[in-house]
Write a protein that holds these residues in place. Structure first.
Motif, short mmCIF file in Angstrom:
data_model
loop_
_atom_site.label_atom_id
_atom_site.label_comp_id
_atom_site.label_asym_id
_atom_site.label_seq_id
_atom_site.Cartn_x
_atom_site.Cartn_y
_atom_site.Cartn_z
N ALA A 132 0.84 -1.20 0.00
CA ALA A 132 0.00 0.00 0.00
C ALA A 132 0.88 1.25 0.00
CB ALA A 132 -0.93 0.01 1.21
N ALA A 133 1.94 1.22 0.82
CA ALA A 133 2.85 2.37 0.88
C ALA A 133 3.53 2.57 -0.48
CB ALA A 133 3.89 2.17 1.98
N ARG A 134 3.97 1.49 -1.09
CA ARG A 134 4.65 1.58 -2.39
C ARG A 134 3.69 2.15 -3.45
NH1 ARG A 134 6.75 -1.65 -6.86
NH2 ARG A 134 5.16 -3.24 -6.53
N VAL A 135 2.45 1.69 -3.44
CA VAL A 135 1.44 2.19 -4.39
C VAL A 135 1.20 3.68 -4.18
CG1 VAL A 135 -1.07 2.13 -4.80
CG2 VAL A 135 0.26 0.02 -4.88
N ARG A 136 1.11 4.09 -2.93
CA ARG A 136 0.83 5.51 -2.65
C ARG A 136 2.00 6.40 -3.06
NH1 ARG A 136 -1.93 3.46 2.74
NH2 ARG A 136 -4.11 3.70 2.12
N VAL A 137 3.21 5.99 -2.74
CA VAL A 137 4.39 6.78 -3.11
C VAL A 137 4.45 6.93 -4.62
CG1 VAL A 137 6.92 6.68 -3.27
CG2 VAL A 137 5.79 6.31 -1.07
N TRP A 138 4.21 5.85 -5.35
CA TRP A 138 4.31 5.92 -6.80
C TRP A 138 3.14 6.65 -7.46
CZ3 TRP A 138 8.16 5.40 -10.20
CH2 TRP A 138 9.38 4.97 -9.66
N ALA A 139 1.96 6.55 -6.87
CA ALA A 139 0.84 7.32 -7.42
C ALA A 139 1.19 8.81 -7.38
CB ALA A 139 -0.44 7.03 -6.64
N VAL B 101 2.96 9.23 3.73
CA VAL B 101 2.74 7.80 3.49
C VAL B 101 3.12 7.02 4.75
CG1 VAL B 101 3.47 5.80 2.10
CG2 VAL B 101 3.04 8.00 0.99
N CYS B 102 4.18 7.46 5.42
CA CYS B 102 4.60 6.79 6.67
C CYS B 102 3.49 6.81 7.71
CB CYS B 102 5.85 7.46 7.25
SG CYS B 102 7.37 7.00 6.39
N ILE B 103 2.78 7.92 7.80
CA ILE B 103 1.68 8.01 8.79
C ILE B 103 0.65 6.90 8.50
CG2 ILE B 103 -0.26 9.39 9.63
CD1 ILE B 103 1.46 11.92 9.03
N GLU B 104 0.23 6.79 7.25
CA GLU B 104 -0.77 5.77 6.89
C GLU B 104 -0.21 4.36 7.12
OE1 GLU B 104 -3.88 6.04 4.40
OE2 GLU B 104 -3.73 8.17 3.91
N PHE B 105 1.06 4.18 6.77
CA PHE B 105 1.69 2.87 6.93
C PHE B 105 1.72 2.45 8.40
CE2 PHE B 105 4.39 -0.67 6.32
CZ PHE B 105 5.32 -0.64 7.34
N VAL B 106 2.21 3.37 9.24
CA VAL B 106 2.29 3.08 10.68
C VAL B 106 0.90 2.78 11.24
CG1 VAL B 106 2.78 4.15 12.93
CG2 VAL B 106 4.45 4.33 11.08
N ASP B 107 -0.08 3.55 10.76
CA ASP B 107 -1.45 3.36 11.23
C ASP B 107 -1.94 1.95 10.88
OD1 ASP B 107 -4.68 4.82 10.79
OD2 ASP B 107 -3.51 4.82 12.64
N GLU B 108 -1.63 1.50 9.65
CA GLU B 108 -2.10 0.18 9.20
C GLU B 108 -1.35 -0.95 9.90
OE1 GLU B 108 -1.86 0.23 4.91
OE2 GLU B 108 -3.28 1.89 4.80
N ILE B 109 -0.03 -0.80 10.01
CA ILE B 109 0.77 -1.90 10.57
C ILE B 109 0.51 -2.05 12.07
CG2 ILE B 109 2.95 -0.75 11.25
CD1 ILE B 109 3.17 -3.54 8.81
N SER B 110 -0.02 -0.99 12.71
CA SER B 110 -0.30 -1.04 14.14
C SER B 110 -1.52 -1.92 14.45
CB SER B 110 -0.60 0.37 14.66
OG SER B 110 -1.92 0.76 14.29
N LYS B 111 -2.36 -2.13 13.44
CA LYS B 111 -3.61 -2.88 13.60
C LYS B 111 -4.55 -2.24 14.63
CE LYS B 111 -2.42 -7.57 12.14
NZ LYS B 111 -1.18 -7.42 11.38
N ALA B 112 -4.39 -0.98 14.84
CA ALA B 112 -5.30 -0.28 15.76
C ALA B 112 -6.69 -0.21 15.13
CB ALA B 112 -4.77 1.13 16.02
N SER B 113 -7.70 0.08 15.97
CA SER B 113 -9.04 0.18 15.43
C SER B 113 -9.78 1.35 16.09
CB SER B 113 -9.81 -1.11 15.68
OG SER B 113 -9.86 -1.36 17.07
N GLY B 114 -10.91 1.68 15.54
CA GLY B 114 -11.76 2.71 16.10
C GLY B 114 -11.06 4.04 16.28
N LYS B 115 -11.20 4.62 17.45
CA LYS B 115 -10.69 5.96 17.72
C LYS B 115 -9.17 6.04 17.74
CE LYS B 115 -11.94 9.17 20.49
NZ LYS B 115 -12.27 9.91 21.74
#
Lengths: 290, 284
Positions: A132-139, B101-115
């Protein structure tokens, strides 16, 4: 089955404010068509061109100005009044919920992907956080390096500037080719999974053909260059996908339309921004208004 | 098999506001992610033999860690490199970079949910968060360098006015939801993280450019922004990440007097926005 349950099973539905020629809107169209079985929409042509006499010979081309009109709905729903703009239609709320309008083409791709409820290979942003990160960076990279310079080639008047934008664009395509070679299959992700990165570039890749007509042979994307081979393979594959093919504007109609950018009679925020000397992706809502 | 918490080598730099975004994301998700801070770029003072800066000194990015250069083609921070928790092997081929992109990545890899999520699960709110994270980046963050680096007073003023306009726009959007943050109910989001590192740093303007460069406090169109700032600077996960104010003030001096050599400084000196830096043109 109660009517409430039946409603829950219907696809999300949108009023899709768009414009047949606009490559930014085209990105959203691609996402909607990719998810056609999961999302439905009604196309609303929301901006257009109209000819007016150029009384003060402002363009210097002797041609008429092409004024832009925008539908009041677009002006209400999107503060920048740009396409694409997606407005959800919710039966319980009796129609369009304008406060929930979604806009910005790359954000629209992610939004459509999420609202579709799709999973696995059908997702345009993969479930794996690394991919997902790779896709976003490249988009984003493709947007900046291969899409924005398109306007530079067409709108800037200085031949050196046009050349510079074109070289920048080619450099971007070479970087993309190299990245494409890292995974199996012709697309950005492996296993022919379509993604946000592909959709970011496709509308512009489809439109590069206009360069030769308006700017000459030196502005054709080289076909015999090995460093662009993967890019051409990508084009061959993606231009033939049904969900993509359905969205392509007519080539001759588009060629004629884009002429007003090439001869500076076009008035649009993107054209104005580029004429002002900034990148298309850096247009200023106020400075570039008309 | 016990679930192991994802682990990273976090290539960063103590002063960099872009990296700061990733730091806040990692601290927000502390407990769900482990990381090791690796200072990966640094400054060394060198003699300015050709008197380029006019200050008698010239500051260069003397070094970038080889690891940073290998893992990120642009060799910029933040860069996150996953570490296999069992073998302790770092996998540079999976490095993640670009601060937003790092913010979204960290958010996803954390497996956090809700708030606890920085990008909400509701697709409409997620879209609103993404649009505004980019807006504040362009309108409130990039102009920071314009104020500090450009030499013409009129250009500095122009960038500052742009920045204020961005903050007013942000204030107006903040006012739409209950609570001091962008999302309702004090849920931290990618929008906060996008802006906080710069909002924290605006204080340096007064020192280097004068009192006309203070964000006005008595302007009603900025009330929501000030309330937002007060709230975010009191959040633990944010407080832990703030660099020392005096140390940062000294550091940023090299941007203000043009002796800074960094891709961002070079881009702004060249006349383009910080977010439009060119990896090659702005190399040094």
């Amino acid at each position: 089955m109660t009517s409430h349950t039946a409603r829950q099973l219907t696809k999300p539905h949108f009023r899709y404010l768009s414009a047949w020629f606009c490559p930014f809107a085209h990105r959203a169209t691609l996402a909607l068509e990719h998810h056609a079985t999961r999302v439905s929409y009604e196309w609303i042509e929301a901006l257009g061109w109209e000819q007016r006499p150029d009384e003060n010979n402002v363009t210097g081309t002797g041609k008429e100005w092409w004024y832009h009109w925008k539908s009041p709905e677009l002006v209400r729903c999107n503060p920048s009044a740009l396409v694409p703009t997606l407005i959800p239609v919710v039966e319980e709320e009796e129609g369009a919920v304008e406060e929930k309008a979604v806009y910005e083409s790359l954000v629209c791709i992610e939004f459509v992907d999420e609202i579709s409820g799709a999973s696995g290979k059908d997702r345009l942003v993969p479930e794996c956080p690394y991919e997902a990160a790779r896709v976003r960076v490249w988009a984003d990279r493709l947007n900046k390096d291969c899409c924005s310079p398109y306007y530079g080639v067409l709108v800037r008047k200085d031949e050196d500037e046009r050349k510079e934008h074109f070289e920048h664009l080619l450099k971007g395509l070479r970087a993309f080719s190299k990245e494409l070679e890292k995974t199996s299959g012709p697309l950005f992700l492996g296993n022919e999974q379509l993604s946000k990165a592909d959709l970011s570039l496709l509308p512009w890749a489809y439109r590069y053909y206009v360069f030769e007509h308006y700017r000459g042979k030196e502005y054709v994307i080289p076909k015999d260059d090995p460093s662009l081979r993967a890019y051409h393979d990508w084009c061959d594959y993606i231009f033939n996908l049904d969900s993509m093919k359905r969205t392509f504007p007519d080539k001759d109609q588009y060629l004629e339309h884009i002429g007003k950018y090439a001869d500076s009679s076009a008035r649009s925020k993107v054209a104005n921004a580029v004429r002002r000397g900034v990148s298309a992706h850096d247009l200023d809502d106020e400075k570039d208004n008309y | 098999m016990a679930a192991t918490v994802p682990k990273f080598r976090y290539l960063s730099a103590w002063f960099c506001p872009f990296a700061h975004r990733a730091t806040i994301a990692l601290e927000h998700h502390a407990g769900r992610i482990n990381y090791e801070w690796v200072e990966a770029l640094g400054w060394e003072q060198r003699a300015d033999k050709n008197n380029v800066t006019g200050t008698g000194k010239e500051w260069w990015y003397h070094w970038k860690a080889d690891e940073l250069k290998r893992a990120n083609p642009s060799a910029l921070v933040p860069t996150l490199i996953p570490v296999d928790p069992e073998t302790n092997q770092a996998d540079e081929s999976k490095a993640v970079y670009e601060s937003l992109v790092c913010i979204e990545f960290v958010d996803e890899i954390s497996k956090a949910s809700g708030k606890d999520k920085l990008v909400p699960s509701d697709p409409y709110e997620a879209a609103r968060v993404r649009v505004w994270a980019e807006k504040v980046n362009k309108e409130c963050c990039s102009p920071y360098y314009g104020v500090l680096v450009r030499k013409e007073e009129s250009e500095r003023k122009e960038h500052f006015e742009q920045l204020l306009k961005g903050l007013r726009s942000f204030s107006a959007e903040l006012a739409k939801t209950p609570g001091p943050l962008f999302l309702a109910d004090a849920q931290m989001s990618k929008v906060e993280l996008s802006l906080i590192p710069w909002a924290f740093r605006f204080y340096v303007f007064e020192h280097y450019r004068g009192s006309e460069y203070v964000i006005p406090k008595d302007d009603p169109s900025l009330d929501a922004y000030h309330e937002w700032l007060e709230h975010v600077l009191s959040v633990d996960a944010v407080k832990r990440t703030l660099p020392d104010k005096d140390k940062y003030l000294v550091h940023i001096g090299k941007y203000a007097d043009s002796s800074a050599r960094s891709k961002v400084a070079n881009a702004v000196r060249r006349g383009v926005a910080a977010h439009d830096l060119d990896d090659e043109k702005d190399e040094y």
